[in-house]
Every structure is written in C-alpha cells, then in structure tokens.
Design a protein around this motif. Structure first.
Motif, PDB file in Angstrom:
ATOM      1  N   LEU A  90       0.760  -1.096  -0.119  1.00 60.07           N
ATOM      2  CA  LEU A  90       0.024   0.052   0.145  1.00 60.07           C
ATOM      3  C   LEU A  90       0.830   1.211   0.033  1.00 60.07           C
ATOM      4  O   LEU A  90       2.017   1.220   0.768  1.00 60.07           O
ATOM      5  N   LYS A  91       0.444   2.198  -0.783  1.00 58.21           N
ATOM      6  CA  LYS A  91       1.437   3.408  -0.800  1.00 58.21           C
ATOM      7  C   LYS A  91       1.463   4.029   0.495  1.00 58.21           C
ATOM      8  O   LYS A  91       2.743   4.471   0.908  1.00 58.21           O
ATOM      9  N   SER A  92       0.293   4.009   1.435  1.00 61.79           N
ATOM     10  CA  SER A  92       0.716   4.356   2.844  1.00 61.79           C
ATOM     11  C   SER A  92       1.655   3.481   3.819  1.00 61.79           C
ATOM     12  O   SER A  92       2.051   4.282   4.777  1.00 61.79           O
ATOM     13  N   ASN A  93       2.117   2.406   3.256  1.00 64.33           N
ATOM     14  CA  ASN A  93       2.921   1.616   3.928  1.00 64.33           C
ATOM     15  C   ASN A  93       4.324   1.626   3.522  1.00 64.33           C
ATOM     16  O   ASN A  93       5.101   0.875   3.757  1.00 64.33           O
ATOM     17  N   LEU A  94       4.648   2.464   2.303  1.00 68.17           N
ATOM     18  CA  LEU A  94       5.782   2.305   1.518  1.00 68.17           C
ATOM     19  C   LEU A  94       7.065   2.621   2.477  1.00 68.17           C
ATOM     20  O   LEU A  94       7.997   2.034   2.360  1.00 68.17           O
ATOM     21  N   GLU A  95       6.867   3.687   3.188  1.00 66.91           N
ATOM     22  CA  GLU A  95       8.167   4.051   3.835  1.00 66.91           C
ATOM     23  C   GLU A  95       8.539   2.936   4.794  1.00 66.91           C
ATOM     24  O   GLU A  95       9.676   2.757   5.100  1.00 66.91           O
ATOM     25  N   ASP A  96       7.544   2.402   5.693  1.00 73.38           N
ATOM     26  CA  ASP A  96       7.555   1.448   6.414  1.00 73.38           C
ATOM     27  C   ASP A  96       8.119   0.147   5.839  1.00 73.38           C
ATOM     28  O   ASP A  96       9.023  -0.489   6.488  1.00 73.38           O
ATOM     29  N   TYR A  97       7.661  -0.167   4.721  1.00 75.48           N
ATOM     30  CA  TYR A  97       8.362  -1.442   4.110  1.00 75.48           C
ATOM     31  C   TYR A  97       9.845  -1.048   3.577  1.00 75.48           C
ATOM     32  O   TYR A  97      10.740  -1.817   4.066  1.00 75.48           O
ATOM     33  N   LEU A  98      10.110   0.255   3.110  1.00 73.60           N
ATOM     34  CA  LEU A  98      11.533   0.253   2.710  1.00 73.60           C
ATOM     35  C   LEU A  98      12.439   0.567   3.882  1.00 73.60           C
ATOM     36  O   LEU A  98      13.393   0.086   3.987  1.00 73.60           O
ATOM     37  N   THR A  99      11.890   0.785   4.941  1.00 71.95           N
ATOM     38  CA  THR A  99      12.616   0.846   6.237  1.00 71.95           C
ATOM     39  C   THR A  99      12.927  -0.365   6.869  1.00 71.95           C
ATOM     40  O   THR A  99      14.153  -0.977   7.040  1.00 71.95           O
ATOM     41  N   GLU A 100      11.800  -1.262   7.069  1.00 73.30           N
ATOM     42  CA  GLU A 100      11.920  -2.500   7.461  1.00 73.30           C
ATOM     43  C   GLU A 100      12.749  -3.730   6.639  1.00 73.30           C
ATOM     44  O   GLU A 100      13.396  -4.404   7.198  1.00 73.30           O
ATOM     45  N   TYR A 101      12.293  -3.810   5.345  1.00 77.32           N
ATOM     46  CA  TYR A 101      12.828  -4.835   4.633  1.00 77.32           C
ATOM     47  C   TYR A 101      13.940  -4.466   3.652  1.00 77.32           C
ATOM     48  O   TYR A 101      14.589  -5.318   3.141  1.00 77.32           O
ATOM     49  N   CYS A 102      14.147  -3.080   3.356  1.00 78.18           N
ATOM     50  CA  CYS A 102      15.177  -2.583   2.328  1.00 78.18           C
ATOM     51  C   CYS A 102      16.154  -2.076   3.261  1.00 78.18           C
ATOM     52  O   CYS A 102      17.281  -1.589   2.514  1.00 78.18           O
ATOM     53  N   GLY A 103      16.067  -1.600   4.434  1.00 75.96           N
ATOM     54  CA  GLY A 103      17.141  -1.055   5.368  1.00 75.96           C
ATOM     55  C   GLY A 103      17.244   0.535   4.712  1.00 75.96           C
ATOM     56  O   GLY A 103      18.272   1.023   5.256  1.00 75.96           O
ATOM     57  N   ALA A 104      16.253   1.138   4.173  1.00 79.38           N
ATOM     58  CA  ALA A 104      16.302   2.324   3.978  1.00 79.38           C
ATOM     59  C   ALA A 104      16.259   3.283   5.115  1.00 79.38           C
ATOM     60  O   ALA A 104      15.812   2.720   6.202  1.00 79.38           O
ATOM     61  N   GLU A 105      17.110   4.359   5.039  1.00 82.94           N
ATOM     62  CA  GLU A 105      16.921   5.426   6.227  1.00 82.94           C
ATOM     63  C   GLU A 105      16.582   6.704   5.591  1.00 82.94           C
ATOM     64  O   GLU A 105      17.195   7.154   4.851  1.00 82.94           O
ATOM     65  N   PHE A 106      15.655   7.283   6.270  1.00 83.73           N
ATOM     66  CA  PHE A 106      14.719   8.568   5.923  1.00 83.73           C
ATOM     67  C   PHE A 106      15.475   9.502   6.550  1.00 83.73           C
ATOM     68  O   PHE A 106      15.301   9.512   7.879  1.00 83.73           O
ATOM     69  N   LYS A 107      16.050  10.771   6.265  1.00 84.56           N
ATOM     70  CA  LYS A 107      16.665  11.803   7.007  1.00 84.56           C
ATOM     71  C   LYS A 107      16.208  13.157   6.474  1.00 84.56           C
ATOM     72  O   LYS A 107      15.442  13.206   5.095  1.00 84.56           O
ATOM     73  N   THR A 108      16.291  14.080   6.932  1.00 83.17           N
ATOM     74  CA  THR A 108      16.174  15.383   6.648  1.00 83.17           C
ATOM     75  C   THR A 108      17.470  16.129   6.209  1.00 83.17           C
ATOM     76  O   THR A 108      18.480  16.039   6.896  1.00 83.17           O
ATOM     77  N   ALA A 109      17.418  16.642   4.990  1.00 86.01           N
ATOM     78  CA  ALA A 109      18.570  17.393   4.480  1.00 86.01           C
ATOM     79  C   ALA A 109      18.894  18.513   5.386  1.00 86.01           C
ATOM     80  O   ALA A 109      18.016  19.163   5.788  1.00 86.01           O
ATOM     81  N   GLU A 110      20.241  18.833   5.624  1.00 88.31           N
ATOM     82  CA  GLU A 110      20.824  19.841   6.435  1.00 88.31           C
ATOM     83  C   GLU A 110      21.456  20.868   5.687  1.00 88.31           C
ATOM     84  O   GLU A 110      22.127  20.518   4.777  1.00 88.31           O
TER      85      GLU A 110
END
Length: 68
Positions: free
Chosen positions: A48-68
């Motif tokens: 689900l589009k609403s679960n994409l961030e959770d999926y990428l974090t949990e299964y793909c090891g993605a880290e979401f950050k804010t640019a500084e």
C-alpha cells in the motif's frame, strides 16, 4: 404508539449503514487492500502507498533523513 422510525425498524430491520468496499488482498505489511487503494509493486511484493516508507525501512534497510 411508537415513533415512526421505530416502527419502520421493527418491520424492516436495521439498514446496512456502511457498505463494505471490495477486498483485493493483503499487502506485504499485512494490511488489507481495498478496491481503489493506491499500491506499489516492488520486487514481486504489493505494498500500500501508505505503507511504503515502513516497508522500505523494515525490508530494504532504507533510512529516511532530513537534508541539512
């Protein structure tokens, strides 16, 4: 004498107040997919589009950050 709405319910029963959308399956995160939901297909998984961030974090090891 009962209220007219009470009499109608007694004769016809309660109306189905909420129509249920059609179920299409379960996404990779275990959530129900309904007709009209936005989904992404990634590596053979439906997400689900609403679960994409959770999926990428949990299964793909993605880290979401804010640019500084």
């Amino acid at each position: 004498m009962d209220h007219p709405q009470i009499e109608r319910v007694m004769l016809t029963g309660y109306p189905n107040m909420v129509s249920q959308p059609e179920h299409c399956g379960i996404d990779a995160m275990g959530d129900e997919i309904l007709v009209g939901d936005d989904v992404i297909e990634l590596n053979g998984e439906i997400i689900l589009k609403s679960n994409l961030e959770d999926y990428l974090t949990e299964y793909c090891g993605a880290e979401f950050k804010t640019a500084e």
